[in-house]
Write an enzyme that holds these catalytic residues in place. Structure first.
Site, PDB file in Angstrom:
ATOM      1  N   ARG A  82     -57.578 -82.659  13.208  1.00  0.00           N
ATOM      2  CA  ARG A  82     -58.143 -81.545  11.793  1.00  0.00           C
ATOM      3  C   ARG A  82     -59.389 -81.421  12.031  1.00  0.00           C
ATOM      4  O   ARG A  82     -59.382 -79.980  11.834  1.00  0.00           O
ATOM      5  CB  ARG A  82     -57.434 -82.035  10.370  1.00  0.00           C
ATOM      6  CG  ARG A  82     -56.167 -81.822  10.338  1.00  0.00           C
ATOM      7  CD  ARG A  82     -55.919 -82.682   8.907  1.00  0.00           C
ATOM      8  NE  ARG A  82     -53.916 -81.678   7.944  1.00  0.00           N
ATOM      9  CZ  ARG A  82     -53.710 -82.828   7.692  1.00  0.00           C
ATOM     10  NH1 ARG A  82     -54.021 -83.240   6.786  1.00  0.00           N
ATOM     11  NH2 ARG A  82     -52.323 -81.646   7.729  1.00  0.00           N
ATOM     12  N   LYS A 116     -48.612 -76.010  12.375  1.00  0.00           N
ATOM     13  CA  LYS A 116     -49.171 -74.628  11.768  1.00  0.00           C
ATOM     14  C   LYS A 116     -49.360 -72.875  13.224  1.00  0.00           C
ATOM     15  O   LYS A 116     -50.708 -73.322  13.185  1.00  0.00           O
ATOM     16  CB  LYS A 116     -50.727 -74.821  11.166  1.00  0.00           C
ATOM     17  CG  LYS A 116     -50.119 -75.781   9.574  1.00  0.00           C
ATOM     18  CD  LYS A 116     -50.746 -76.272   8.558  1.00  0.00           C
ATOM     19  CE  LYS A 116     -50.645 -76.725   7.964  1.00  0.00           C
ATOM     20  NZ  LYS A 116     -51.236 -77.595   6.189  1.00  0.00           N
ATOM     21  N   ARG A 129     -50.428 -89.116  10.470  1.00  0.00           N
ATOM     22  CA  ARG A 129     -51.299 -88.977   9.702  1.00  0.00           C
ATOM     23  C   ARG A 129     -52.213 -89.681   9.469  1.00  0.00           C
ATOM     24  O   ARG A 129     -54.004 -88.872   9.927  1.00  0.00           O
ATOM     25  CB  ARG A 129     -51.446 -89.107   8.200  1.00  0.00           C
ATOM     26  CG  ARG A 129     -49.995 -87.924   7.055  1.00  0.00           C
ATOM     27  CD  ARG A 129     -49.937 -88.929   5.752  1.00  0.00           C
ATOM     28  NE  ARG A 129     -51.019 -88.328   4.870  1.00  0.00           N
ATOM     29  CZ  ARG A 129     -51.242 -87.453   4.675  1.00  0.00           C
ATOM     30  NH1 ARG A 129     -49.579 -86.282   4.751  1.00  0.00           N
ATOM     31  NH2 ARG A 129     -51.554 -86.985   3.605  1.00  0.00           N
ATOM     32  N   ASN A 179     -55.684 -75.979   8.494  1.00  0.00           N
ATOM     33  CA  ASN A 179     -56.013 -77.078   9.111  1.00  0.00           C
ATOM     34  C   ASN A 179     -55.296 -77.731   9.793  1.00  0.00           C
ATOM     35  O   ASN A 179     -55.113 -78.835  10.428  1.00  0.00           O
ATOM     36  CB  ASN A 179     -55.937 -78.674   7.932  1.00  0.00           C
ATOM     37  CG  ASN A 179     -55.013 -78.109   7.311  1.00  0.00           C
ATOM     38  OD1 ASN A 179     -54.273 -77.725   7.640  1.00  0.00           O
ATOM     39  ND2 ASN A 179     -54.616 -79.205   5.993  1.00  0.00           N
ATOM     40  N   TYR A 207     -42.654 -76.101   0.799  1.00  0.00           N
ATOM     41  CA  TYR A 207     -44.133 -76.824  -0.175  1.00  0.00           C
ATOM     42  C   TYR A 207     -43.456 -76.459  -1.754  1.00  0.00           C
ATOM     43  O   TYR A 207     -44.460 -76.639  -2.478  1.00  0.00           O
ATOM     44  CB  TYR A 207     -45.353 -75.832   0.002  1.00  0.00           C
ATOM     45  CG  TYR A 207     -45.815 -76.386   1.121  1.00  0.00           C
ATOM     46  CD1 TYR A 207     -46.611 -77.798   1.562  1.00  0.00           C
ATOM     47  CD2 TYR A 207     -46.034 -75.660   2.526  1.00  0.00           C
ATOM     48  CE1 TYR A 207     -46.950 -78.071   2.158  1.00  0.00           C
ATOM     49  CE2 TYR A 207     -47.456 -75.830   4.239  1.00  0.00           C
ATOM     50  CZ  TYR A 207     -47.597 -76.987   3.870  1.00  0.00           C
ATOM     51  OH  TYR A 207     -48.354 -77.790   5.070  1.00  0.00           O
ATOM     52  N   GLU A 251     -38.110 -83.415   5.188  1.00  0.00           N
ATOM     53  CA  GLU A 251     -38.477 -81.846   5.501  1.00  0.00           C
ATOM     54  C   GLU A 251     -37.929 -82.259   7.215  1.00  0.00           C
ATOM     55  O   GLU A 251     -38.151 -81.631   7.803  1.00  0.00           O
ATOM     56  CB  GLU A 251     -40.088 -82.992   5.984  1.00  0.00           C
ATOM     57  CG  GLU A 251     -40.811 -82.591   4.127  1.00  0.00           C
ATOM     58  CD  GLU A 251     -42.024 -83.066   4.540  1.00  0.00           C
ATOM     59  OE1 GLU A 251     -43.189 -83.414   3.257  1.00  0.00           O
ATOM     60  OE2 GLU A 251     -42.955 -83.776   5.446  1.00  0.00           O
ATOM     61  N   PHE A 279     -53.960 -73.299  -4.850  1.00  0.00           N
ATOM     62  CA  PHE A 279     -53.379 -71.986  -3.416  1.00  0.00           C
ATOM     63  C   PHE A 279     -52.027 -72.148  -2.687  1.00  0.00           C
ATOM     64  O   PHE A 279     -52.272 -72.129  -1.624  1.00  0.00           O
ATOM     65  CB  PHE A 279     -54.009 -73.512  -2.867  1.00  0.00           C
ATOM     66  CG  PHE A 279     -53.529 -74.801  -2.725  1.00  0.00           C
ATOM     67  CD1 PHE A 279     -53.101 -74.916  -1.702  1.00  0.00           C
ATOM     68  CD2 PHE A 279     -54.258 -75.747  -3.051  1.00  0.00           C
ATOM     69  CE1 PHE A 279     -52.920 -76.611  -1.791  1.00  0.00           C
ATOM     70  CE2 PHE A 279     -53.805 -77.184  -3.320  1.00  0.00           C
ATOM     71  CZ  PHE A 279     -52.651 -77.613  -2.410  1.00  0.00           C
ATOM     72  N   THR A 333     -56.586 -84.202   4.605  1.00  0.00           N
ATOM     73  CA  THR A 333     -56.477 -82.938   4.974  1.00  0.00           C
ATOM     74  C   THR A 333     -57.819 -81.903   5.109  1.00  0.00           C
ATOM     75  O   THR A 333     -57.847 -80.222   5.733  1.00  0.00           O
ATOM     76  CB  THR A 333     -56.129 -82.562   3.181  1.00  0.00           C
ATOM     77  OG1 THR A 333     -54.877 -83.436   2.895  1.00  0.00           O
ATOM     78  CG2 THR A 333     -55.510 -80.957   2.753  1.00  0.00           C
ATOM     79  N   HIS A 374     -49.250 -80.104  10.267  1.00  0.00           N
ATOM     80  CA  HIS A 374     -49.014 -80.930   9.222  1.00  0.00           C
ATOM     81  C   HIS A 374     -47.965 -82.374   9.254  1.00  0.00           C
ATOM     82  O   HIS A 374     -47.286 -82.334  10.199  1.00  0.00           O
ATOM     83  CB  HIS A 374     -47.413 -79.768   8.147  1.00  0.00           C
ATOM     84  CG  HIS A 374     -46.865 -80.924   7.062  1.00  0.00           C
ATOM     85  ND1 HIS A 374     -47.127 -81.482   5.749  1.00  0.00           N
ATOM     86  CD2 HIS A 374     -45.422 -80.931   7.695  1.00  0.00           C
ATOM     87  CE1 HIS A 374     -46.764 -81.557   4.993  1.00  0.00           C
ATOM     88  NE2 HIS A 374     -45.309 -81.806   5.686  1.00  0.00           N
TER      89      HIS A 374
HETATM   90  P1  IDP Z   1     -51.443 -82.437   3.457  1.00  0.00           P
HETATM   91  O1  IDP Z   1     -51.163 -81.826   4.104  1.00  0.00           O
HETATM   92  O2  IDP Z   1     -53.102 -83.339   3.989  1.00  0.00           O
HETATM   93  O3  IDP Z   1     -50.950 -83.368   2.831  1.00  0.00           O
HETATM   94  P2  IDP Z   1     -51.059 -81.403   0.622  1.00  0.00           P
HETATM   95  O4  IDP Z   1     -52.214 -82.182  -0.338  1.00  0.00           O
HETATM   96  O5  IDP Z   1     -50.311 -82.095   0.593  1.00  0.00           O
HETATM   97  O6  IDP Z   1     -52.293 -82.316   2.230  1.00  0.00           O
HETATM   98  O7  IDP Z   1     -51.141 -79.816   0.457  1.00  0.00           O
HETATM   99  C1  IDP Z   1     -51.012 -79.210   1.216  1.00  0.00           C
HETATM  100  C2  IDP Z   1     -51.587 -78.122   2.208  1.00  0.00           C
HETATM  101  O8  IDP Z   1     -52.794 -77.848   1.459  1.00  0.00           O
HETATM  102  C3  IDP Z   1     -52.652 -78.748   2.807  1.00  0.00           C
HETATM  103  O9  IDP Z   1     -52.242 -79.333   4.422  1.00  0.00           O
HETATM  104  C4  IDP Z   1     -53.863 -77.377   3.124  1.00  0.00           C
HETATM  105  O10 IDP Z   1     -53.065 -76.641   4.725  1.00  0.00           O
HETATM  106  C5  IDP Z   1     -53.463 -76.928   1.778  1.00  0.00           C
HETATM  107  N1  IDP Z   1     -54.173 -77.193   1.073  1.00  0.00           N
HETATM  108  C6  IDP Z   1     -54.543 -78.837   0.065  1.00  0.00           C
HETATM  109  N2  IDP Z   1     -55.412 -78.718  -0.602  1.00  0.00           N
HETATM  110  C7  IDP Z   1     -56.177 -77.284  -0.350  1.00  0.00           C
HETATM  111  C8  IDP Z   1     -57.255 -76.635  -1.310  1.00  0.00           C
HETATM  112  O11 IDP Z   1     -57.974 -77.222  -2.124  1.00  0.00           O
HETATM  113  N3  IDP Z   1     -56.623 -75.594  -1.124  1.00  0.00           N
HETATM  114  C9  IDP Z   1     -56.436 -74.530   0.265  1.00  0.00           C
HETATM  115  N4  IDP Z   1     -55.307 -75.252   0.427  1.00  0.00           N
HETATM  116  C10 IDP Z   1     -55.219 -76.065  -0.012  1.00  0.00           C
HETATM  117 MG    MG Z   2     -48.897 -83.745   2.056  1.00  0.00          MG
END
Ligand code: IDP
Ligand code: MG
Length: 138
Positions: free
Chosen positions: A103, A10, A86, A113, A50, A127, A58, A92, A116
Site C-alpha cells: 500500500r 483492486k 495484511r 489503496n 463490503y 470472502e 465511504f 489501510t 484488499h
Molecule cells: P482494510 O482494507 O485495511 O481492511 P477497512 O477498514 O476494512 O480497511 O476498509 C475497507 C476499505 O475501505 C479500505 O481498504 C479502503 O479502500 C476503504 N476505506 C477505509 N477507510 C476509509 C476512509 O476513511 N475513507 C475512504 N475510504 C476508506
Molecule cells: Mg477490512
C-alpha cells in the site's frame, strides 16, 4: 498453521498495470496461489462484499471504485496467511503504511489503496466463498 486468505488487487491497481508487480511480491513472499481470477464486480457484488461497511460514509464511493473496472481476486495460502498478507499490504492508509509495503508503494489514497485482505478466519472463509467455488480451489 497453514491458512488461506482472500486477496484482491483492486481496480485502481489493475488499471495502473501494477498487477504483475503485486503478484511477483506475493510469490516472492512465499504464498501459494490456490485460486486466481479477473473479475468485474457489479455495484451489487461490491456492496455485498463490503456489507460490513454499509453504514460508513465511504461506502458509496468504495463500492463505486470496486465496481469501476476489473479486479484480480486470489486465494492465498501460507502459514498464518491472514496476518502475513495484511503485513505485506501495510495499513489501510498508504500515507501511514510502513516503507516496503504494497500500500505504501502502490496506494494513492486511503480509498485507492491497491489491495484488499481478509482480517480474520471467519471473514477469510466468507470472502473466499464469495468469489470461488470449492472445486476452483487447488
Ligand atoms: P482494510 O482494507 O485495511 O481492511 P477497512 O477498514 O476494512 O480497511 O476498509 C475497507 C476499505 O475501505 C479500505 O481498504 C479502503 O479502500 C476503504 N476505506 C477505509 N477507510 C476509509 C476512509 O476513511 N475513507 C475512504 N475510504 C476508506
Ligand atoms: Mg477490512
Amino acid at each position: 498453521m497453514t491458512e488461506r486468505t482472500l486477496a484482491i488487487i483492486k481496480p485502481d491497481a489493475v488499471e495502473r498495470h501494477l498487477a504483475g508487480k503485486i503478484v511477483q511480491r506475493i510469490e516472492d513472499s512465499g504464498f501459494q496461489i490456490r485460486a486466481m481470477r479477473l473479475v468485474r464486480m457489479s455495484k451489487r457484488d461490491a456492496e455485498g462484499f463490503y456489507a460490513v461497511h454499509r453504514d460508513r460514509p465511504f461506502f458509496k464511493s468504495l463500492t463505486e471504485l470496486m465496481s469501476s473496472g476489473p479486479a484480480i481476486v486470489m486465494a492465498l495460502e501460507a502459514p498464518d496467511a491472514i496476518k502475513k498478507w495484511r503485513t505485506l499490504m501495510g495499513v489501510t492508509d498508504p500515507a501511514k503504511a510502513d516503507p516496503g509495503t504494497l500500500r505504501k508503494e502502490f496506494g494513492q489514497s486511503i480509498e485507492r489503496n491497491a489491495t484488499h485482505g481478509s482480517d480474520a478466519p471467519h471473514t477469510a472463509a466468507y470472502e473466499i466463498g464469495y468469489f470461488f467455488a470449492g472445486i476452483e480451489l487447488i
